[in-house]
Motif scaffolding. Structure first.
Motif, PDB file in Angstrom:
ATOM      1  N   ASP A 196     -36.362  10.659  17.678  1.00  0.00           N
ATOM      2  CA  ASP A 196     -35.543   9.450  17.754  1.00  0.00           C
ATOM      3  C   ASP A 196     -36.418   8.261  18.174  1.00  0.00           C
ATOM      4  O   ASP A 196     -36.485   7.924  19.359  1.00  0.00           O
ATOM      5  N   PRO A 197     -37.085   7.611  17.212  1.00  0.00           N
ATOM      6  CA  PRO A 197     -37.976   6.515  17.599  1.00  0.00           C
ATOM      7  C   PRO A 197     -37.245   5.356  18.273  1.00  0.00           C
ATOM      8  O   PRO A 197     -37.771   4.762  19.224  1.00  0.00           O
ATOM      9  N   ASP A 236     -45.690   6.572  12.998  1.00  0.00           N
ATOM     10  CA  ASP A 236     -45.331   6.648  11.581  1.00  0.00           C
ATOM     11  C   ASP A 236     -44.861   5.262  11.150  1.00  0.00           C
ATOM     12  O   ASP A 236     -44.028   4.659  11.839  1.00  0.00           O
ATOM     13  N   PRO A 237     -45.354   4.756  10.019  1.00  0.00           N
ATOM     14  CA  PRO A 237     -44.897   3.439   9.564  1.00  0.00           C
ATOM     15  C   PRO A 237     -43.379   3.346   9.419  1.00  0.00           C
ATOM     16  O   PRO A 237     -42.800   2.271   9.608  1.00  0.00           O
ATOM     17  N   ALA A 238     -42.715   4.444   9.132  1.00  0.00           N
ATOM     18  CA  ALA A 238     -41.257   4.440   8.993  1.00  0.00           C
ATOM     19  C   ALA A 238     -40.556   4.133  10.314  1.00  0.00           C
ATOM     20  O   ALA A 238     -39.392   3.735  10.325  1.00  0.00           O
ATOM     21  N   VAL A 272     -48.587  -1.475  15.959  1.00  0.00           N
ATOM     22  CA  VAL A 272     -49.794  -0.746  15.593  1.00  0.00           C
ATOM     23  C   VAL A 272     -49.394   0.673  15.200  1.00  0.00           C
ATOM     24  O   VAL A 272     -48.685   1.347  15.954  1.00  0.00           O
ATOM     25  N   ILE A 273     -49.844   1.114  14.051  1.00  0.00           N
ATOM     26  CA  ILE A 273     -49.608   2.492  13.623  1.00  0.00           C
ATOM     27  C   ILE A 273     -50.779   3.325  14.148  1.00  0.00           C
ATOM     28  O   ILE A 273     -51.938   3.015  13.877  1.00  0.00           O
ATOM     29  N   VAL A 274     -50.461   4.365  14.903  1.00  0.00           N
ATOM     30  CA  VAL A 274     -51.490   5.230  15.487  1.00  0.00           C
ATOM     31  C   VAL A 274     -51.318   6.651  14.943  1.00  0.00           C
ATOM     32  O   VAL A 274     -50.232   7.034  14.515  1.00  0.00           O
ATOM     33  N   VAL A 306     -43.398   6.686  20.146  1.00  0.00           N
ATOM     34  CA  VAL A 306     -43.481   5.260  20.469  1.00  0.00           C
ATOM     35  C   VAL A 306     -44.097   5.068  21.853  1.00  0.00           C
ATOM     36  O   VAL A 306     -43.784   5.810  22.784  1.00  0.00           O
ATOM     37  N   ALA A 307     -44.951   4.064  21.961  1.00  0.00           N
ATOM     38  CA  ALA A 307     -45.429   3.584  23.262  1.00  0.00           C
ATOM     39  C   ALA A 307     -45.376   2.062  23.213  1.00  0.00           C
ATOM     40  O   ALA A 307     -45.589   1.464  22.147  1.00  0.00           O
TER      41      ALA A 307
END
Length: 133
Positions: free
Chosen positions: A47-48, A82-84, A107-109, A119-120
């Motif tokens: 759950d981003p 994830d870009p999504a 930023v995509i990591v 997520v951070a």
């Protein structure tokens, strides 16, 4: 008055790795990266948006301890795996900061500390000199 104030991190890694949840230097307040962790384990897995909401709450709690609030935030950094996830996380950012409008970077990591972390977030705030004790 101390020019540098530190908001301690209570998690197990802070002592080992030597960091604070937030640091205030004069009018500037910055947070470490905040995630949706409970006892050093990610929750809200998959759950981003939920993780972002919790991460922002953690970061803002640290800001409040350092004498800054939501309206003082001038910069945010969002790290997603994830870009999504950028859209749901960005929408949560809007829930917290839609009126404040700080600068924001996504930023995509390739990964975060724990595999379940999606997520951070990091925040920077500028509190008025007159508000510093």
């Amino acid at each position: 008055m101390a020019l540098v104030e530190r908001v301690p991190e209570t998690g197990p890694w802070a002592q080992l790795y030597g960091y604070s949840r937030a640091v205030a230097v004069g009018p500037l307040v910055v947070t470490s990266a905040c995630t949706a962790d409970v006892e050093a384990r990610p929750h809200l897995e998959g759950d981003p948006a939920g993780q972002a909401r919790e991460a922002f709450r953690t970061a803002l709690d640290a800001m409040v301890h350092a004498g800054a609030g939501v309206s003082d935030v001038v910069r945010s950094r969002l790290y997603v795996t994830d870009p999504a996830h950028a859209d749901p996380v960005g929408r949560v950012h809007g829930e917290f900061f839609g009126v404040v409008l700080p600068t924001a970077t996504v930023v995509i990591v390739t990964g975060l500390f724990h595999p379940g972390q999606l997520v951070a977030v990091e925040l920077e705030a500028f509190r008025a000199w007159r508000d510093i004790d």
